[in-house]
Write a protein that holds these residues in place. Structure first.
Motif: not given
Length: 307
Positions: A168-186
């Motif tokens: 929620t704290e990254y609303t308006y760019a929540e997808d950018y944050k999600l993919f940033s986190e996923l890039s550390r997992l694979g």
């Protein structure tokens, strides 16, 4: 029996374009799917349109108005598929999109997500080319999202096992944050075909909330740069590197003199050769944008993707 793919489509008052978006999903050549629509408190004809679709693969969840992040996370928790595809309620999916993406993830077990290129339509036009390889995607995440959200296919188990969610704290760019986190997992990648037609109009978040979206995206960019060893980039400089001010030759010269060297230097320090390549492409695209568009004519895509 659970479907192979859940296509997650949040919608709020999307009646104007909802039915074509639904048909483009249910008409996929890959049929082992469910379309999970999360109706986020719509007050227009959205509910009526959803009720009119006879396909049993359509599943609808109704929320009181909760916002995009809550709607997305509700969908993540309710999804039955092993893979999760994203789709916005005003876009159109290419008929072969899911078949090609599923086959790609089957061949590459180290990939946690993949996207595609996309084509603008409506108030915009042109193909947007996304970074291809995991190395290019990681370099692109230094400055913006590397996968067009509405083209994404993700491994749902990775999200569930790591409790990765939209934040929620990254609303308006929540997808950018999600993919940033996923890039550390694979690994992340994009397939070299147009899997999505992306509608551009004046009612979208990238237009109506551009200032807030850019502020959040700049925050994520600075966090990603810090994680890559380049901390302390001032917010104004970071924003200026990605969003040039003004238009015309004078604005282009100002950007080339003040921000372009900073962008390329930052890319080199944070991402090596891949960072230099990404930053150089961004400089070229920003200069082209400044020279070809009048003030206020941007669609928001020049801020997020490799064109």
């Amino acid at each position: 029996m659970s479907p192979r793919v859940t296509v997650l489509m949040p919608v709020h008052n999307g009646a104007a374009h909802l039915l074509p978006a639904i048909r483009s999903v249910l008409g996929q050549t890959f049929a082992d799917l469910e379309l999970l629509v999360v109706d986020d408190g719509s007050t227009d004809r959205t509910t009526e349109i959803l009720a009119s679709v006879p396909d049993p693969r359509l599943r609808v969840l109704h929320l009181s108005r909760s916002g995009i992040v809550a709607a997305l996370n509700t969908g993540l928790d309710a999804a039955r598929g092993r893979l999760l595809a994203r789709m916005d309620a005003d876009d159109l999916a290419d008929p072969g999109r899911l078949a090609r993406q599923v086959a790609f993830l089957d061949r590459h077990p180290g990939m946690v997500a993949c996207g595609t290129d996309y084509e603008l339509f409506g108030a915009g036009a042109g193909r947007v080319r996304m970074p291809r390889t995991p190395t290019q995607c990681r370099a692109r995440l230094l400055f913006g999202t590397c996968i067009a959200h509405s083209s994404a296919l993700l491994r749902l188990a990775v999200l569930h096992d790591t409790r990765t969610r939209y934040r929620t704290e990254y609303t308006y760019a929540e997808d950018y944050k999600l993919f940033s986190e996923l890039s550390r997992l694979g690994d992340l990648a994009n397939l070299p075909f147009v899997g999505l037609r992306y509608r551009v109009d004046g009612a979208q978040t990238s237009t109506t909330a551009a200032t807030r979206q850019r502020r959040v995206a700049t925050r994520i960019m600075r966090e990603n740069l810090a994680a890559a060893g380049v901390a302390g980039v001032p917010e104004q400089i970071a924003a200026g590197m990605i969003w040039p001010a003004g238009h015309g030759p004078a604005a282009a010269v100002r950007y080339a003199w003040r921000y372009a060297p900073k962008l390329i230097g930052t890319g080199a320090r944070a991402g090596g050769l891949a960072g230099v390549g990404t930053a150089t492409r961004l400089v070229r695209e920003r200069l082209n944008t400044v020279l070809r568009q009048p003030a206020g004519a941007g669609t928001g895509h020049e801020a997020c993707h490799d064109e």
